[in-house]
Design a protein around this motif. Structure first.
Motif, PDB file in Angstrom:
ATOM      1  N   SER A   8     -73.546   1.158  67.878  1.00 17.22           N
ATOM      2  CA  SER A   8     -73.466   0.073  66.900  1.00 17.22           C
ATOM      3  C   SER A   8     -74.651   0.016  65.949  1.00 17.22           C
ATOM      4  O   SER A   8     -74.505  -0.470  64.827  1.00 17.22           O
ATOM      5  CB  SER A   8     -73.307  -1.273  67.614  1.00 17.22           C
ATOM      6  N   SER A   9     -75.807   0.479  66.369  1.00 14.75           N
ATOM      7  CA  SER A   9     -76.962   0.440  65.462  1.00 14.75           C
ATOM      8  C   SER A   9     -76.724   1.413  64.305  1.00 14.75           C
ATOM      9  O   SER A   9     -75.896   2.327  64.401  1.00 14.75           O
ATOM     10  CB  SER A   9     -78.251   0.811  66.198  1.00 14.75           C
ATOM     11  N   LYS A  10     -77.463   1.224  63.226  1.00 12.68           N
ATOM     12  CA  LYS A  10     -77.298   2.109  62.062  1.00 12.68           C
ATOM     13  C   LYS A  10     -77.534   3.573  62.447  1.00 12.68           C
ATOM     14  O   LYS A  10     -76.761   4.457  62.078  1.00 12.68           O
ATOM     15  CB  LYS A  10     -78.257   1.685  60.954  1.00 12.68           C
ATOM     16  N   GLU A  11     -78.597   3.808  63.213  1.00  9.31           N
ATOM     17  CA  GLU A  11     -78.923   5.167  63.654  1.00  9.31           C
ATOM     18  C   GLU A  11     -77.813   5.746  64.535  1.00  9.31           C
ATOM     19  O   GLU A  11     -77.392   6.889  64.356  1.00  9.31           O
ATOM     20  CB  GLU A  11     -80.249   5.149  64.411  1.00  9.31           C
ATOM     21  N   LEU A  71     -65.697   5.782  77.147  1.00 10.98           N
ATOM     22  CA  LEU A  71     -65.263   5.055  75.966  1.00 10.98           C
ATOM     23  C   LEU A  71     -66.443   4.897  75.020  1.00 10.98           C
ATOM     24  O   LEU A  71     -67.568   4.661  75.466  1.00 10.98           O
ATOM     25  CB  LEU A  71     -64.751   3.659  76.349  1.00 10.98           C
ATOM     26  N   GLY A  72     -66.190   5.001  73.743  1.00  7.90           N
ATOM     27  CA  GLY A  72     -67.209   4.740  72.738  1.00  7.90           C
ATOM     28  C   GLY A  72     -67.022   3.337  72.183  1.00  7.90           C
ATOM     29  O   GLY A  72     -65.899   2.948  71.830  1.00  7.90           O
ATOM     30  N   TYR A  73     -68.100   2.578  72.112  1.00  4.01           N
ATOM     31  CA  TYR A  73     -68.068   1.179  71.671  1.00  4.01           C
ATOM     32  C   TYR A  73     -68.894   1.037  70.407  1.00  4.01           C
ATOM     33  O   TYR A  73     -70.027   1.524  70.337  1.00  4.01           O
ATOM     34  CB  TYR A  73     -68.634   0.290  72.778  1.00  4.01           C
ATOM     35  N   GLN A  74     -68.322   0.380  69.392  1.00  2.66           N
ATOM     36  CA  GLN A  74     -69.013   0.234  68.121  1.00  2.66           C
ATOM     37  C   GLN A  74     -68.630  -1.093  67.480  1.00  2.66           C
ATOM     38  O   GLN A  74     -67.452  -1.336  67.206  1.00  2.66           O
ATOM     39  CB  GLN A  74     -68.622   1.408  67.219  1.00  2.66           C
ATOM     40  N   ASN A  75     -69.621  -1.951  67.295  1.00  4.89           N
ATOM     41  CA  ASN A  75     -69.436  -3.209  66.554  1.00  4.89           C
ATOM     42  C   ASN A  75     -68.251  -4.046  67.036  1.00  4.89           C
ATOM     43  O   ASN A  75     -67.424  -4.486  66.258  1.00  4.89           O
ATOM     44  CB  ASN A  75     -69.298  -2.924  65.061  1.00  4.89           C
ATOM     45  N   GLU A 117     -59.941  11.072  71.767  1.00  2.00           N
ATOM     46  CA  GLU A 117     -58.942  10.297  71.030  1.00  2.00           C
ATOM     47  C   GLU A 117     -59.645   9.133  70.362  1.00  2.00           C
ATOM     48  O   GLU A 117     -60.488   8.480  70.975  1.00  2.00           O
ATOM     49  CB  GLU A 117     -57.890   9.715  71.967  1.00  2.00           C
ATOM     50  N   PHE A 118     -59.280   8.861  69.120  1.00  2.00           N
ATOM     51  CA  PHE A 118     -59.823   7.694  68.432  1.00  2.00           C
ATOM     52  C   PHE A 118     -58.882   6.524  68.655  1.00  2.00           C
ATOM     53  O   PHE A 118     -57.659   6.661  68.549  1.00  2.00           O
ATOM     54  CB  PHE A 118     -60.024   8.000  66.945  1.00  2.00           C
ATOM     55  N   ILE A 119     -59.459   5.387  69.011  1.00  2.00           N
ATOM     56  CA  ILE A 119     -58.699   4.182  69.336  1.00  2.00           C
ATOM     57  C   ILE A 119     -59.319   3.015  68.574  1.00  2.00           C
ATOM     58  O   ILE A 119     -60.368   3.161  67.946  1.00  2.00           O
ATOM     59  CB  ILE A 119     -58.699   3.916  70.864  1.00  2.00           C
ATOM     60  N   ASN A 120     -58.689   1.856  68.660  1.00  2.00           N
ATOM     61  CA  ASN A 120     -59.264   0.646  68.082  1.00  2.00           C
ATOM     62  C   ASN A 120     -58.842  -0.523  68.955  1.00  2.00           C
ATOM     63  O   ASN A 120     -57.787  -1.116  68.741  1.00  2.00           O
ATOM     64  CB  ASN A 120     -58.806   0.457  66.637  1.00  2.00           C
ATOM     65  N   VAL A 121     -59.651  -0.805  69.973  1.00  2.00           N
ATOM     66  CA  VAL A 121     -59.349  -1.871  70.919  1.00  2.00           C
ATOM     67  C   VAL A 121     -60.522  -2.853  70.895  1.00  2.00           C
ATOM     68  O   VAL A 121     -61.661  -2.468  71.170  1.00  2.00           O
ATOM     69  CB  VAL A 121     -59.155  -1.317  72.347  1.00  2.00           C
ATOM     70  N   LYS A 122     -60.245  -4.086  70.524  1.00  2.00           N
ATOM     71  CA  LYS A 122     -61.296  -5.100  70.488  1.00  2.00           C
ATOM     72  C   LYS A 122     -61.915  -5.224  71.882  1.00  2.00           C
ATOM     73  O   LYS A 122     -61.211  -5.243  72.885  1.00  2.00           O
ATOM     74  CB  LYS A 122     -60.748  -6.459  70.046  1.00  2.00           C
ATOM     75  N   GLY A 123     -63.222  -5.304  71.925  1.00  2.00           N
ATOM     76  CA  GLY A 123     -63.948  -5.357  73.190  1.00  2.00           C
ATOM     77  C   GLY A 123     -63.518  -6.504  74.076  1.00  2.00           C
ATOM     78  O   GLY A 123     -63.334  -6.344  75.282  1.00  2.00           O
ATOM     79  N   TRP A 124     -63.310  -7.686  73.493  1.00  2.00           N
ATOM     80  CA  TRP A 124     -62.937  -8.837  74.305  1.00  2.00           C
ATOM     81  C   TRP A 124     -61.592  -8.607  74.975  1.00  2.00           C
ATOM     82  O   TRP A 124     -61.377  -9.008  76.099  1.00  2.00           O
ATOM     83  CB  TRP A 124     -62.912 -10.118  73.471  1.00  2.00           C
ATOM     84  N   TYR A 125     -60.656  -7.944  74.272  1.00  2.00           N
ATOM     85  CA  TYR A 125     -59.342  -7.700  74.844  1.00  2.00           C
ATOM     86  C   TYR A 125     -59.433  -6.720  76.010  1.00  2.00           C
ATOM     87  O   TYR A 125     -58.798  -6.899  77.045  1.00  2.00           O
ATOM     88  CB  TYR A 125     -58.378  -7.160  73.784  1.00  2.00           C
ATOM     89  N   CYS A 126     -60.255  -5.700  75.860  1.00  2.00           N
ATOM     90  CA  CYS A 126     -60.435  -4.717  76.932  1.00  2.00           C
ATOM     91  C   CYS A 126     -61.018  -5.388  78.174  1.00  2.00           C
ATOM     92  O   CYS A 126     -60.535  -5.199  79.278  1.00  2.00           O
ATOM     93  CB  CYS A 126     -61.335  -3.580  76.456  1.00  2.00           C
ATOM     94  N   TRP A 127     -62.059  -6.202  77.979  1.00  2.00           N
ATOM     95  CA  TRP A 127     -62.678  -6.881  79.125  1.00  2.00           C
ATOM     96  C   TRP A 127     -61.713  -7.880  79.749  1.00  2.00           C
ATOM     97  O   TRP A 127     -61.674  -8.035  80.966  1.00  2.00           O
ATOM     98  CB  TRP A 127     -63.977  -7.552  78.730  1.00  2.00           C
TER      99      TRP A 127
END
Length: 135
Positions: A8-11, A71-75, A117-127
């Motif tokens: 999530s950080s810029k770097e 899993l990769g988590y971003q923002n 695989e690229f996905i788009n799952v909101k973090g709150w929904y996954c948890w």
């Protein structure tokens, strides 16, 4: 087991684009691999992620097994999932691919990804799903 990494950080977002969204070309990094690593990687262009070798990261990385899901988590969302193909420690490789942070550390605890695989799952929904299935 399954694990996750954050980007999530810029770097970290720059690193994510460089080595997750895009594969790293084998010809650009071949010189940094041992003979064993070359056999495992098999001259392929692959996706990589790494962690700085702090105490908790090292323990986490040691527990990571070939075939584990990551899993990769971003923002606020999980953005990719993959399997661990191989892992290794290599400061020179990490410096070539990601450089160093402001403290001259690099992301030397490296893992190679496959079946990305690229996905788009909101973090709150996954948890929510994890917690719902846990009880």
């Amino acid at each position: 087991m399954f694990y996750w990494f954050t980007a999530s950080s810029k770097e970290a977002q720059i690193h994510y684009d460089k080595t997750i969204v895009n594969k790293v070309e084998y010809k650009n990094i071949e010189e940094f691999f041992t003979s064993e690593q070359k056999l495992m990687i098999n001259s392929e262009d692959l996706n990589y992620w790494g962690a700085v070798a702090g105490k908790s990261n090292k323990k986490w990385w040691e527990n990571l097994k070939i075939g584990d899901t990551i899993l990769g988590y971003q923002n606020g969302s999980f953005v990719c999932r993959a399997k661990i193909k191989y892992k290794f420690i290599n400061k020179d490789f990490a410096r070539k691919v990601w450089g160093e942070d402001n403290n001259h550390n690099t992301w030397e605890l490296i893992y190679v990804l496959e079946n990305l695989e690229f996905i788009n799952v909101k973090g709150w929904y996954c948890w929510y799903q994890v917690l719902r299935l846990s009880f």
